[in-house]
Scaffold this motif. Structure first.
Motif, PDB file in Angstrom:
ATOM      1  N   ASN A 127      -9.661  -2.865   5.943  1.00  0.00           N
ATOM      2  CA  ASN A 127     -10.216  -1.837   5.057  1.00  0.00           C
ATOM      3  C   ASN A 127     -11.675  -2.146   4.771  1.00  0.00           C
ATOM      4  O   ASN A 127     -12.167  -3.249   5.035  1.00  0.00           O
ATOM      5  CB  ASN A 127      -9.434  -1.738   3.743  1.00  0.00           C
ATOM      6  N   ASN A 180     -11.046   2.903  11.370  1.00  0.00           N
ATOM      7  CA  ASN A 180     -10.539   1.552  11.219  1.00  0.00           C
ATOM      8  C   ASN A 180     -10.606   0.806  12.546  1.00  0.00           C
ATOM      9  O   ASN A 180     -10.586   1.403  13.621  1.00  0.00           O
ATOM     10  CB  ASN A 180      -9.097   1.581  10.711  1.00  0.00           C
ATOM     11  N   LYS A 204       0.831  -1.207   0.000  1.00  0.00           N
ATOM     12  CA  LYS A 204       0.000   0.000   0.000  1.00  0.00           C
ATOM     13  C   LYS A 204       0.863   1.253   0.000  1.00  0.00           C
ATOM     14  O   LYS A 204       0.608   2.206  -0.744  1.00  0.00           O
ATOM     15  CB  LYS A 204      -0.934   0.009   1.218  1.00  0.00           C
ATOM     16  N   ASN A 258     -13.007   7.372   4.447  1.00  0.00           N
ATOM     17  CA  ASN A 258     -13.298   8.166   3.251  1.00  0.00           C
ATOM     18  C   ASN A 258     -14.809   8.230   3.025  1.00  0.00           C
ATOM     19  O   ASN A 258     -15.439   7.200   2.728  1.00  0.00           O
ATOM     20  CB  ASN A 258     -12.602   7.546   2.038  1.00  0.00           C
ATOM     21  N   HIS A 317     -11.493  -0.406  -0.041  1.00  0.00           N
ATOM     22  CA  HIS A 317     -11.900   0.973   0.228  1.00  0.00           C
ATOM     23  C   HIS A 317     -11.514   1.386   1.642  1.00  0.00           C
ATOM     24  O   HIS A 317     -11.069   0.563   2.452  1.00  0.00           O
ATOM     25  CB  HIS A 317     -13.409   1.133   0.007  1.00  0.00           C
ATOM     26  N   ASP A 318     -11.718   2.647   1.955  1.00  0.00           N
ATOM     27  CA  ASP A 318     -11.246   3.236   3.206  1.00  0.00           C
ATOM     28  C   ASP A 318     -12.439   3.630   4.071  1.00  0.00           C
ATOM     29  O   ASP A 318     -13.292   4.414   3.646  1.00  0.00           O
ATOM     30  CB  ASP A 318     -10.391   4.467   2.882  1.00  0.00           C
TER      31      ASP A 318
END
Length: 740
Positions: free
Chosen positions: A389, A420, A190, A398, A394-395
């Protein structure tokens, strides 16, 4: 909510118990309602052969399953499957045998007032599950319940669990046992590439003229990958960087037996030699990378003399390593647990990536900075388990990502956590600190496998409520559980797995699970209904329906596989590697990433990342003068031996008792003879092990396989600061003859 059973829920429970684990494989043309809880009548199934992927390691081999009068009677490796090409290891050959173990969990078990586990109905199990965990959340808050998942169940089950817990049950913290094997590689990729993206295909083993294996004993851990190396027609140079003379090192052109955890220093020193001799690809560096100049200036301090001193290697060995990389036209770099399970694993993995980038050995056949995954579906867990994730890489943090996933799943984005999860070690610490009171463990065995085992068991014993969901009723963690949920195993349910080379393969149902055991998928659906959030998962009606949802979650991401129609397409293709985007997919059987030099950061470039190496966290002392190394023992053993010990054939292929490798010089000094019982101890615990006197281990070091139950009594609970992966591979110990 009230947990009083209502007729609708009871009807669904009865339906799940009747259908058990979904339809048998489509080649058998059997409807799910045509069998009950007992053995499938032979008259209902024609003779047939079907193929599916193995459920052990990340290699992802194709296996033919042969059926006689409706019963799976034998396995053979699939000759045209692009992974194994007709080869299989002993675990694969015995994959059916372990399903028939008398140790299978076949009925829900609940610990009674006297402390004994006793059988209960699924309704009682589900009501207890909900009452206890919802009660804990009501008293202590939503974050007081957590889960620990696995890399060994199909992707669709992982995704359903992650969605159920995070979106339906309000559980914030959940991690997988992939934290123990692959978290370092995930973070390294990443940060360097912009996405968790192993770039290779197994064909690269056959196309390289130089193969560098760092902390990777693939002869034992991934024997089919080693077979691919043996098929290489280019007479490759094989370089093994490993403290031990492993089976792989015995077959190497060059074995570099460096001091434990000095690999980061060694790799920086190799980079310095390559730069000083202008053995780098300046065009590739300029066009496709960032921060090389800073890296060049940084590694200038790693002189040949310093690297030799800190690694224990000779200057000639180090120089030869650099020369072989320079001489190679197609150099591939491979690593696995010897790098990942380290207090500085991420930066070490990135030191490997740096070498591939600076020499232009990436994106071409026979090249790459290639992490070899551990468990069968660790890649599926990394991308789709909702642990590290949000679904599809994806985050959670976000807002646009949360809206995208919510839209696909038809849910309110406000139910998706904005943070997270805690990592595995933080969840364990959360129990110790009284923050987590309830834990749901799925298809993993932390009471055996977690680092510093004695402390881990003490911590698990502090929980108010421990639920363990497993296919066997005799694991160390099951024995600690308050509630045991019996699960189906490989071959008793369907779904997909993603292997090390990003290949999506199919798992099929060949037989019903024993007793009242259910597919994990069905258990998760039951939990959703009893918890009161079943409507949220109405469209998650089957594994293949979930696959269609995950396709949409992947759309537009680096792992996009929206071009895959359905399970049948995967089956016919012999597995399909991601990315496979709709309208832009090709039909190549094997595909590698970065052939165009485009990476996943916003500017399309990869990053050089580096940091000062750190010393061993636990150095030898007068009382504990040896460094203990751990790792894979034999090709017939797998992790905590939950499955492999169920096969009489596999048990014959490895020592029954724990053994410790010791150098002959150390054995003579301590008067330890081969086969003699010894006591190995660290600051945290002790174990009995039979001495194996061998030159494979250097003086001052010991080796014990990770598979034996007491091994993790010794290991030191330190973690990489970026990946939170445990450093299983080195700690200070003492050894003595038993009784002395």
């Amino acid at each position: 909510m009230s947990t009083t059973a209502d007729p609708t829920r009871m009807d669904q429970l009865q339906s799940l118990l009747h259908q058990r684990t979904g339809p048998l494989t489509r080649e058998l043309l059997l409807k799910p309602g045509e069998f009950g809880l007992g053995k499938v009548p032979a008259r209902q199934l024609p003779d047939a052969t079907t193929n599916m992927v193995c459920g052990y390691c990340s290699t992802g081999c194709g296996l033919n399953v042969h059926l006689q009068e409706g019963t799976a009677v034998a396995l053979t490796p699939t000759t045209d499957y692009p992974v194994n090409l007709g080869m299989a290891c002993p675990k694969g050959w015995e994959a059916l045998t372990v399903l028939d173990s008398p140790d299978r969990a076949t009925v829900p078990m609940l610990r009674n007032a006297s402390g004994k586990l006793e059988p209960v109905t699924w309704d009682t199990a589900m009501q207890t599950f909900v009452e206890r965990l919802q009660g804990i959340q009501k008293q202590h808050g939503a974050e007081s319940v957590a889960f620990l998942s696995t890399g060994q169940i199909p992707t669709e089950e992982m995704a359903l669990l992650g969605a159920l817990t995070k979106f339906g049950m309000g559980i914030v913290h959940g991690d997988g046992n992939t934290r123990q094997c692959m978290a370092t590689a995930v973070v390294a990729y990443k940060q360097a590439f912009g996405f968790d993206a192993p770039p290779y295909t197994y064909a690269d083993f056959e196309e390289s003229d130089v193969i560098v294996l760092i902390g990777s004993n693939i002869c034992i851990a991934h024997p089919i990958m080693w077979e691919r190396v043996m098929r290489n027609p280019h007479d490759p140079e094989i370089i093994v960087v490993d403290p031990r003379m492993t089976e792989t090192a015995m077959n190497a052109s060059l074995h570099l037996p460096l001091a434990p955890k000095s690999d980061q220093t060694l790799l920086y020193g190799i980079a310095r030699i390559l730069i000083e001799n202008n053995w780098v690809d300046h065009d590739y560096i300029d066009q496709h990378t960032n921060d090389f100049q800073e890296f060049r200036e940084y590694v200038a301090q790693f002189s040949l003399e310093r690297v030799a001193r800190e690694s224990g290697l000779s200057e000639q060995q180090i120089q030869r390593f650099a020369e072989l990389i320079h001489d190679g036209k197609r150099v591939s770099f491979w690593w696995t647990m010897g790098v990942n399970q380290s207090h500085q694993g991420v930066r070490t993995a990135q030191a490997i990536i740096n070498l591939a980038l600076m020499t232009g050995n990436i994106g071409r056949p026979g090249t790459g900075a290639n992490s070899i995954t551990g468990q069968a579906n660790a890649m599926g867990s990394r991308l789709f388990s909702n642990t590290t994730n949000l679904l599809g890489g994806h985050d959670f943090a976000n807002p646009e990502h949360r809206e995208k996933i919510a839209g696909i799943l038809g849910i309110n984005s406000e139910v998706i956590p904005t943070q997270n999860s805690w990592a595995y070690d933080e969840i364990i610490e959360g129990i110790l600190r009284g923050k987590i009171k309830g834990l749901w463990v799925i298809c993993t065995n932390p009471a055996h496998s977690w680092i510093n085992q004695t402390q881990c068991r003490d911590i698990l014993d502090r929980l108010d409520f421990l639920v363990v969901q497993d296919m066997y009723g005799n694991t160390e963690t099951v024995q600690m559980a308050d509630l045991v949920l019996p699960a189906a195993g490989w071959g008793e349910k369907e779904g997909t797995q993603i292997n090390s080379e990003r290949r999506i393969g199919l798992v099929k149902k060949l037989r019903p699970a024993p007793g009242q055991a259910l597919a994990d998928f069905s258990i998760f659906k039951l939990v959703a209904e009893y918890w009161g959030c079943g409507d949220m998962f109405a469209q998650w009606e089957s594994p293949e329906a979930v696959f269609q949802l995950l396709k949409e979650c992947s759309r537009g991401t680096p792992c996009d596989f929206s071009g895959i129609d359905d399970y049948e397409m995967i089956d016919k293709a012999g597995g399909i590697q991601w990315p496979y985007p709709e309208k832009r997919a090709d039909n190549a059987g094997e595909r590698r990433l970065f052939a165009d030099g485009e990476f996943f950061h916003a500017d399309g470039k990869a990053k050089f990342l580096f940091e000062d190496p750190r010393p061993l966290t636990e150095k030898p002392t007068h009382r504990y003068p040896f460094i203990l190394l751990t790792g894979r023992g034999t090709v017939a053993q797998w992790h905590t031996q939950t499955r492999t010990r169920q096969s009489a054939v596999l048990r014959k292929l490895y020592p029954e008792n724990p053994f410790v490798e010791i150098n002959p010089a150390d054995a003579r000094a301590l008067n330890i003879r081969p086969g003699e019982w010894t006591i190995v101890e660290s600051q945290r615990g002790r174990l009995r092990a039979k001495a194996m006197v061998t030159h494979a281990i250097k003086a001052g070091q010991l080796f014990i396989p990770m598979h034996y139950e007491p091994t993790n009594r010794l290991t030191d609970p330190v973690f990489d600061p970026y990946s939170r992966q445990p450093s299983y591979k080195s700690c200070a110990v003492n050894i003595s003859r038993e009784g002395f």
